[in-house]
Write a protein that holds these residues in place. Structure first.
Motif, PDB file in Angstrom:
ATOM      1  N   PHE A  13       3.618  19.289  -3.666  1.00 14.45           N
ATOM      2  CA  PHE A  13       3.066  18.046  -4.201  1.00 14.45           C
ATOM      3  C   PHE A  13       2.040  17.433  -3.254  1.00 14.45           C
ATOM      4  O   PHE A  13       1.077  16.796  -3.697  1.00 14.45           O
ATOM      5  CB  PHE A  13       4.168  17.042  -4.559  1.00 14.45           C
ATOM      6  CG  PHE A  13       5.131  16.710  -3.453  1.00 14.45           C
ATOM      7  CD1 PHE A  13       4.775  15.896  -2.391  1.00 14.45           C
ATOM      8  CD2 PHE A  13       6.430  17.195  -3.499  1.00 14.45           C
ATOM      9  CE1 PHE A  13       5.667  15.581  -1.388  1.00 14.45           C
ATOM     10  CE2 PHE A  13       7.341  16.878  -2.504  1.00 14.45           C
ATOM     11  CZ  PHE A  13       6.960  16.072  -1.444  1.00 14.45           C
ATOM     12  N   THR A  14       2.206  17.620  -1.952  1.00 18.06           N
ATOM     13  CA  THR A  14       1.192  17.120  -1.018  1.00 18.06           C
ATOM     14  C   THR A  14      -0.114  17.872  -1.198  1.00 18.06           C
ATOM     15  O   THR A  14      -1.201  17.281  -1.174  1.00 18.06           O
ATOM     16  CB  THR A  14       1.687  17.246   0.427  1.00 18.06           C
ATOM     17  OG1 THR A  14       2.921  16.548   0.578  1.00 18.06           O
ATOM     18  CG2 THR A  14       0.663  16.675   1.403  1.00 18.06           C
ATOM     19  N   ARG A  37       9.237  11.714  -8.560  1.00 22.07           N
ATOM     20  CA  ARG A  37       9.848  13.047  -8.617  1.00 22.07           C
ATOM     21  C   ARG A  37      10.661  13.381  -7.366  1.00 22.07           C
ATOM     22  O   ARG A  37      11.659  14.088  -7.442  1.00 22.07           O
ATOM     23  CB  ARG A  37       8.756  14.113  -8.791  1.00 22.07           C
ATOM     24  CG  ARG A  37       8.089  14.109 -10.140  1.00 22.07           C
ATOM     25  CD  ARG A  37       7.122  15.267 -10.232  1.00 22.07           C
ATOM     26  NE  ARG A  37       6.376  15.264 -11.476  1.00 22.07           N
ATOM     27  CZ  ARG A  37       5.468  16.186 -11.810  1.00 22.07           C
ATOM     28  NH1 ARG A  37       5.228  17.177 -10.957  1.00 22.07           N
ATOM     29  NH2 ARG A  37       4.832  16.114 -12.963  1.00 22.07           N
ATOM     30  N   PHE A  38      10.223  12.881  -6.209  1.00 19.33           N
ATOM     31  CA  PHE A  38      10.899  13.254  -4.969  1.00 19.33           C
ATOM     32  C   PHE A  38      11.053  12.028  -4.078  1.00 19.33           C
ATOM     33  O   PHE A  38      10.353  11.881  -3.066  1.00 19.33           O
ATOM     34  CB  PHE A  38      10.123  14.355  -4.253  1.00 19.33           C
ATOM     35  CG  PHE A  38      10.895  14.982  -3.116  1.00 19.33           C
ATOM     36  CD1 PHE A  38      12.018  15.756  -3.369  1.00 19.33           C
ATOM     37  CD2 PHE A  38      10.521  14.779  -1.799  1.00 19.33           C
ATOM     38  CE1 PHE A  38      12.750  16.323  -2.337  1.00 19.33           C
ATOM     39  CE2 PHE A  38      11.237  15.340  -0.755  1.00 19.33           C
ATOM     40  CZ  PHE A  38      12.356  16.111  -1.026  1.00 19.33           C
ATOM     41  N   PRO A  39      11.975  11.130  -4.454  1.00 12.28           N
ATOM     42  CA  PRO A  39      12.138   9.884  -3.690  1.00 12.28           C
ATOM     43  C   PRO A  39      12.973  10.070  -2.431  1.00 12.28           C
ATOM     44  O   PRO A  39      13.934   9.341  -2.184  1.00 12.28           O
ATOM     45  CB  PRO A  39      12.826   8.976  -4.707  1.00 12.28           C
ATOM     46  CG  PRO A  39      13.646   9.908  -5.538  1.00 12.28           C
ATOM     47  CD  PRO A  39      12.830  11.174  -5.652  1.00 12.28           C
ATOM     48  N   ASP A  40      12.604  11.058  -1.616  1.00 10.30           N
ATOM     49  CA  ASP A  40      13.303  11.320  -0.361  1.00 10.30           C
ATOM     50  C   ASP A  40      13.128  10.127   0.580  1.00 10.30           C
ATOM     51  O   ASP A  40      11.998   9.683   0.813  1.00 10.30           O
ATOM     52  CB  ASP A  40      12.731  12.588   0.274  1.00 10.30           C
ATOM     53  CG  ASP A  40      13.280  12.826   1.662  1.00 10.30           C
ATOM     54  OD1 ASP A  40      14.475  13.128   1.774  1.00 10.30           O
ATOM     55  OD2 ASP A  40      12.499  12.694   2.634  1.00 10.30           O
ATOM     56  N   PRO A  41      14.202   9.570   1.123  1.00 10.54           N
ATOM     57  CA  PRO A  41      14.067   8.373   1.970  1.00 10.54           C
ATOM     58  C   PRO A  41      13.133   8.567   3.154  1.00 10.54           C
ATOM     59  O   PRO A  41      12.368   7.648   3.502  1.00 10.54           O
ATOM     60  CB  PRO A  41      15.507   8.104   2.425  1.00 10.54           C
ATOM     61  CG  PRO A  41      16.363   8.707   1.363  1.00 10.54           C
ATOM     62  CD  PRO A  41      15.627   9.929   0.905  1.00 10.54           C
ATOM     63  N   GLN A  42      13.183   9.746   3.796  1.00 12.89           N
ATOM     64  CA  GLN A  42      12.288  10.001   4.931  1.00 12.89           C
ATOM     65  C   GLN A  42      10.834   9.919   4.500  1.00 12.89           C
ATOM     66  O   GLN A  42       9.996   9.250   5.122  1.00 12.89           O
ATOM     67  CB  GLN A  42      12.579  11.390   5.502  1.00 12.89           C
ATOM     68  CG  GLN A  42      11.595  11.858   6.573  1.00 12.89           C
ATOM     69  CD  GLN A  42      11.952  11.373   7.957  1.00 12.89           C
ATOM     70  OE1 GLN A  42      13.121  11.168   8.244  1.00 12.89           O
ATOM     71  NE2 GLN A  42      10.961  11.194   8.809  1.00 12.89           N
ATOM     72  N   LEU A  43      10.510  10.593   3.388  1.00 14.89           N
ATOM     73  CA  LEU A  43       9.137  10.605   2.903  1.00 14.89           C
ATOM     74  C   LEU A  43       8.714   9.232   2.396  1.00 14.89           C
ATOM     75  O   LEU A  43       7.584   8.791   2.645  1.00 14.89           O
ATOM     76  CB  LEU A  43       8.997  11.645   1.790  1.00 14.89           C
ATOM     77  CG  LEU A  43       7.612  11.764   1.158  1.00 14.89           C
ATOM     78  CD1 LEU A  43       6.583  12.209   2.191  1.00 14.89           C
ATOM     79  CD2 LEU A  43       7.643  12.738  -0.020  1.00 14.89           C
ATOM     80  N   MET A  44       9.617   8.536   1.689  1.00 11.28           N
ATOM     81  CA  MET A  44       9.266   7.218   1.160  1.00 11.28           C
ATOM     82  C   MET A  44       8.977   6.234   2.288  1.00 11.28           C
ATOM     83  O   MET A  44       8.061   5.410   2.191  1.00 11.28           O
ATOM     84  CB  MET A  44      10.397   6.688   0.268  1.00 11.28           C
ATOM     85  CG  MET A  44      10.653   7.495  -1.009  1.00 11.28           C
ATOM     86  SD  MET A  44       9.221   7.646  -2.107  1.00 11.28           S
ATOM     87  CE  MET A  44       8.525   9.234  -1.583  1.00 11.28           C
ATOM     88  N   GLY A  45       9.749   6.313   3.344  1.00 10.28           N
ATOM     89  CA  GLY A  45       9.463   5.437   4.476  1.00 10.28           C
ATOM     90  C   GLY A  45       8.135   5.761   5.127  1.00 10.28           C
ATOM     91  O   GLY A  45       7.355   4.874   5.466  1.00 10.28           O
ATOM     92  N   VAL A  63       4.573  11.301  -7.344  1.00 11.97           N
ATOM     93  CA  VAL A  63       5.291  11.953  -6.254  1.00 11.97           C
ATOM     94  C   VAL A  63       6.525  11.139  -5.880  1.00 11.97           C
ATOM     95  O   VAL A  63       7.628  11.680  -5.714  1.00 11.97           O
ATOM     96  CB  VAL A  63       4.390  12.130  -5.018  1.00 11.97           C
ATOM     97  CG1 VAL A  63       5.191  12.727  -3.864  1.00 11.97           C
ATOM     98  CG2 VAL A  63       3.200  13.015  -5.337  1.00 11.97           C
ATOM     99  N   ARG A  64       6.360   9.836  -5.771  1.00 18.44           N
ATOM    100  CA  ARG A  64       7.472   8.974  -5.368  1.00 18.44           C
ATOM    101  C   ARG A  64       8.603   8.995  -6.396  1.00 18.44           C
ATOM    102  O   ARG A  64       9.770   8.815  -6.045  1.00 18.44           O
ATOM    103  CB  ARG A  64       6.981   7.543  -5.146  1.00 18.44           C
ATOM    104  CG  ARG A  64       5.787   7.449  -4.191  1.00 18.44           C
ATOM    105  CD  ARG A  64       5.513   6.033  -3.733  1.00 18.44           C
ATOM    106  NE  ARG A  64       5.443   5.052  -4.776  1.00 18.44           N
ATOM    107  CZ  ARG A  64       4.345   4.694  -5.430  1.00 18.44           C
ATOM    108  NH1 ARG A  64       3.181   5.298  -5.147  1.00 18.44           N
ATOM    109  NH2 ARG A  64       4.374   3.746  -6.348  1.00 18.44           N
ATOM    110  N   PRO A 107       0.829  -1.210   0.000  1.00 21.59           N
ATOM    111  CA  PRO A 107       0.000   0.000   0.000  1.00 21.59           C
ATOM    112  C   PRO A 107       0.864   1.261   0.000  1.00 21.59           C
ATOM    113  O   PRO A 107       1.832   1.366   0.764  1.00 21.59           O
ATOM    114  CB  PRO A 107      -0.797  -0.106   1.314  1.00 21.59           C
ATOM    115  CG  PRO A 107      -0.636  -1.521   1.774  1.00 21.59           C
ATOM    116  CD  PRO A 107       0.697  -1.951   1.266  1.00 21.59           C
ATOM    117  N   HIS A 108       0.494   2.213  -0.851  1.00 16.34           N
ATOM    118  CA  HIS A 108       1.147   3.519  -0.883  1.00 16.34           C
ATOM    119  C   HIS A 108       0.109   4.590  -0.582  1.00 16.34           C
ATOM    120  O   HIS A 108      -1.003   4.564  -1.131  1.00 16.34           O
ATOM    121  CB  HIS A 108       1.759   3.804  -2.258  1.00 16.34           C
ATOM    122  CG  HIS A 108       2.983   3.011  -2.563  1.00 16.34           C
ATOM    123  ND1 HIS A 108       4.201   3.261  -1.978  1.00 16.34           N
ATOM    124  CD2 HIS A 108       3.172   1.958  -3.407  1.00 16.34           C
ATOM    125  CE1 HIS A 108       5.098   2.400  -2.444  1.00 16.34           C
ATOM    126  NE2 HIS A 108       4.510   1.603  -3.312  1.00 16.34           N
TER     127      HIS A 108
END
Length: 385
Positions: free
Chosen positions: A212-213, A36-44, A33-34, A26-27
């Motif tokens: 993006f949010t 364009r901005f694959p920031d590890p903090q946000l992806m987690g 978004v994932r 589930p995302h």
């Protein structure tokens, strides 16, 4: 047992379901978004399914859910595992703690990360009432999970609407940090009291007033909307006041492009002593870490320009709403009404940043009373006599 594919008809509160070699992931943020901005903090954060439920109608008396969890910790500390809650016709029925899965361990003293592989976890809920009923399986708010298989001893059907959709965005506090059960995070407590369907965009460490949010919120179906901003801006020392205020205006403008008349609550941070008058960036108390405890600190002030504290942020957000007086459906909520200085004295933030399970319950109840109570921004119009 009957195996039922886990599709978007059954899984609520997600943007997408990604098929993987382990099952379905589930995302809560869409792929664009994932990418364009694959920031590890946000992806987690977005992959930890806070507020996500498997919702179905069934006469089954036994339900089995196989999933493969991934949980994170800091070396030298321990943290409770996530849980899955089962709710029947709106009433709590059972809660099972996760086991197994992959363990991502970070050593804060060296910055190294070690991944320990584990096996999938099977949770079994038995003894359900043998009648047609609404079953909600709340996924863990604090662990990423690949959904492997859903098994029941009777057929299942997608459930109809479970109420108006409440779309909420916030930080780790909205995500559920330090809550012990997925139904115990404050937005879930409030949503269940208000009889609405929660779609949570609470992202630990990632409520950054990101455009993006706002676009995701603009495009998601919603009857009710709320945005809780400020703590991450402070603890990352992300902005100064000059940038923060227009960014919040732009965030609200984007939401209004998709939801021009929906009730919208802009919420400021709850009380957090370390940031009330001291700016960020945030840090970790290394002495506490050496004792196996996670405790956060504020390290400001830094630099020649004034930095944001929580008191400054609350004043700014209240002013933003006042400046938008032409929007009668926009409301300001001071976060200290949910958890204030007196609450901190009675129920201290255990890590100096996030509320405990008791405080999540308190915050959820207070938000429900404010928002869904008579005359509240999310209350239903009175029925004509």
């Amino acid at each position: 047992m009957i195996t039922t594919p886990l599709t978007g008809e059954l899984v609520r509160g997600v943007a997408e379901l990604e098929k993987t070699d382990r099952g379905v992931l589930p995302h809560r943020l869409p792929e664009w978004v994932r990418t364009r901005f694959p920031d590890p903090q946000l992806m987690g954060a977005e992959s930890r399914p806070s507020g996500v439920r498997i919702v179905l109608d069934t006469a089954a008396t036994a339900v089995e859910l196989v999933l493969h969890p991934t949980y994170a910790s800091y070396r030298g500390t321990t943290r409770p595992r996530g849980a899955v809650d089962l709710v029947v016709d709106g009433e709590d029925f059972a809660s099972e703690q996760l086991s197994g899965g992959d363990h991502v361990e970070t050593d804060l003293t060296t910055g190294t990360v070690e991944v320990h592989q584990g096996e999938a976890c099977t949770l079994r809920f038995a003894g359900l009432p043998g009648r047609d009923k609404l079953v909600e399986i709340w996924l863990p708010h604090n662990e990423t999970v690949h959904l492997v298989e859903l098994r029941t001893d009777a057929p299942v059907r997608p459930a109809g609407s479970t109420g108006r959709i409440w779309l909420h965005h916030g930080s780790s506090i909205s995500h559920g940090s330090n809550a012990t059960r997925p139904t115990g995070i404050w937005p879930a407590v409030a949503a269940r009291r208000g009889g609405v369907e929660l779609h949570s965009l609470g992202f630990g460490g990632s409520a950054m007033v990101d455009p993006f949010t706002a676009r995701v919120m603009r495009d998601r179906p919603a009857d009710l909307v709320s945005v809780k901003l400020g703590i991450n801006v402070a603890n990352f020392d992300l902005m100064r006041l000059r940038a923060f205020v227009p960014a919040v205006h732009g965030f609200l403008d984007t939401i209004r492009d998709g939801h021009p008349h929906a009730p919208l609550v802009l919420m400021s941070p709850i009380f957090c002593g370390i940031y009330e008058d001291t700016p960020g960036p945030g840090g970790m108390d290394m002495a506490a870490l050496a004792e196996g405890r996670v405790v956060f600190t504020a390290t400001g002030p830094h630099g020649p320009l004034p930095q944001l504290t929580l008191r400054i942020i609350r004043d700014a957000l209240e002013s933003v709403v006042a400046q938008r007086a032409d929007d009668p459906n926009l409301h300001y909520l001071d976060g200290t009404r949910l958890y204030g200085e007196q609450d901190a004295a009675e129920h201290p933030l255990p890590d100096a940043l996030h509320p405990d399970a008791v405080s999540h319950e308190l915050m959820g109840r207070r938000f429900a009373e404010y928002a869904f109570g008579p005359g509240g921004p999310f209350s239903l119009p009175a029925t004509p006599a």
